[in-house]
Scaffold this motif. Sequence first.
Motif, mmCIF file in Angstrom:
data_model
loop_
_atom_site.group_PDB
_atom_site.id
_atom_site.type_symbol
_atom_site.label_atom_id
_atom_site.label_comp_id
_atom_site.label_asym_id
_atom_site.label_seq_id
_atom_site.Cartn_x
_atom_site.Cartn_y
_atom_site.Cartn_z
ATOM 1 N N PHE A 114 0.878 -1.162 0.000
ATOM 2 C CA PHE A 114 0.000 0.000 0.000
ATOM 3 C C PHE A 114 0.920 1.218 0.000
ATOM 4 C CE2 PHE A 114 -3.938 -1.655 2.575
ATOM 5 C CZ PHE A 114 -4.421 -2.276 1.444
ATOM 6 N N VAL A 115 0.603 2.208 -0.809
ATOM 7 C CA VAL A 115 1.281 3.500 -0.731
ATOM 8 C C VAL A 115 0.189 4.521 -0.441
ATOM 9 C CG1 VAL A 115 2.840 5.139 -1.834
ATOM 10 C CG2 VAL A 115 2.984 2.712 -2.427
ATOM 11 N N ILE A 116 0.392 5.308 0.607
ATOM 12 C CA ILE A 116 -0.678 6.154 1.150
ATOM 13 C C ILE A 116 -0.195 7.589 1.298
ATOM 14 C CG2 ILE A 116 -2.285 6.432 3.095
ATOM 15 C CD1 ILE A 116 -1.549 3.459 3.833
ATOM 16 N N CYS A 117 -1.104 8.522 1.020
ATOM 17 C CA CYS A 117 -0.852 9.928 1.340
ATOM 18 C C CYS A 117 -2.182 10.628 1.536
ATOM 19 C CB CYS A 117 -0.024 10.630 0.260
ATOM 20 S SG CYS A 117 -0.936 11.106 -1.217
ATOM 21 N N ASN A 118 -2.113 11.884 1.936
ATOM 22 C CA ASN A 118 -3.327 12.696 2.053
ATOM 23 C C ASN A 118 -3.058 14.096 1.525
ATOM 24 O OD1 ASN A 118 -2.000 12.546 4.964
ATOM 25 N ND2 ASN A 118 -3.008 14.555 4.833
ATOM 26 N N ALA A 119 -4.158 14.792 1.252
ATOM 27 C CA ALA A 119 -4.109 16.162 0.737
ATOM 28 C C ALA A 119 -5.311 16.903 1.296
ATOM 29 C CB ALA A 119 -4.140 16.154 -0.785
#
Length: 116
Positions: free
Chosen positions: A35-40
Amino acid sequence: MIEVDTIAEAMLEKKGKNVCALDLKKIGTAITDWFVICNADSTTQVAAIADNIEERMIEKCGRKVVRAQGKENGFWVILDYLNVVVHIFQTEYRNFYRLEDLWADAERKDYHDDEQ
């Protein structure tokens, strides 16, 4: 893994926050390897990050996304590359779903923008 690093770099290029990769290979119940995760903070930024990932993956890895969900609302976009699944959250949704906590047994790698 080059795909994971390419995705993380593409997230950072568009100012994705809290970028991390979870290595799920040792977890027997996982549906993917990574899983590769980020937020904005905005739906516009979520969409821009998703588009940049798709462009960079074609350009650097020769891979097209197999499935994409959530682009229509921009709250939580999922890009499926089979062995890597990308999650791009609007910040409040990432805080609510706490995906990393659900996969706490996974090895985690954090990525940071060199300008920070």
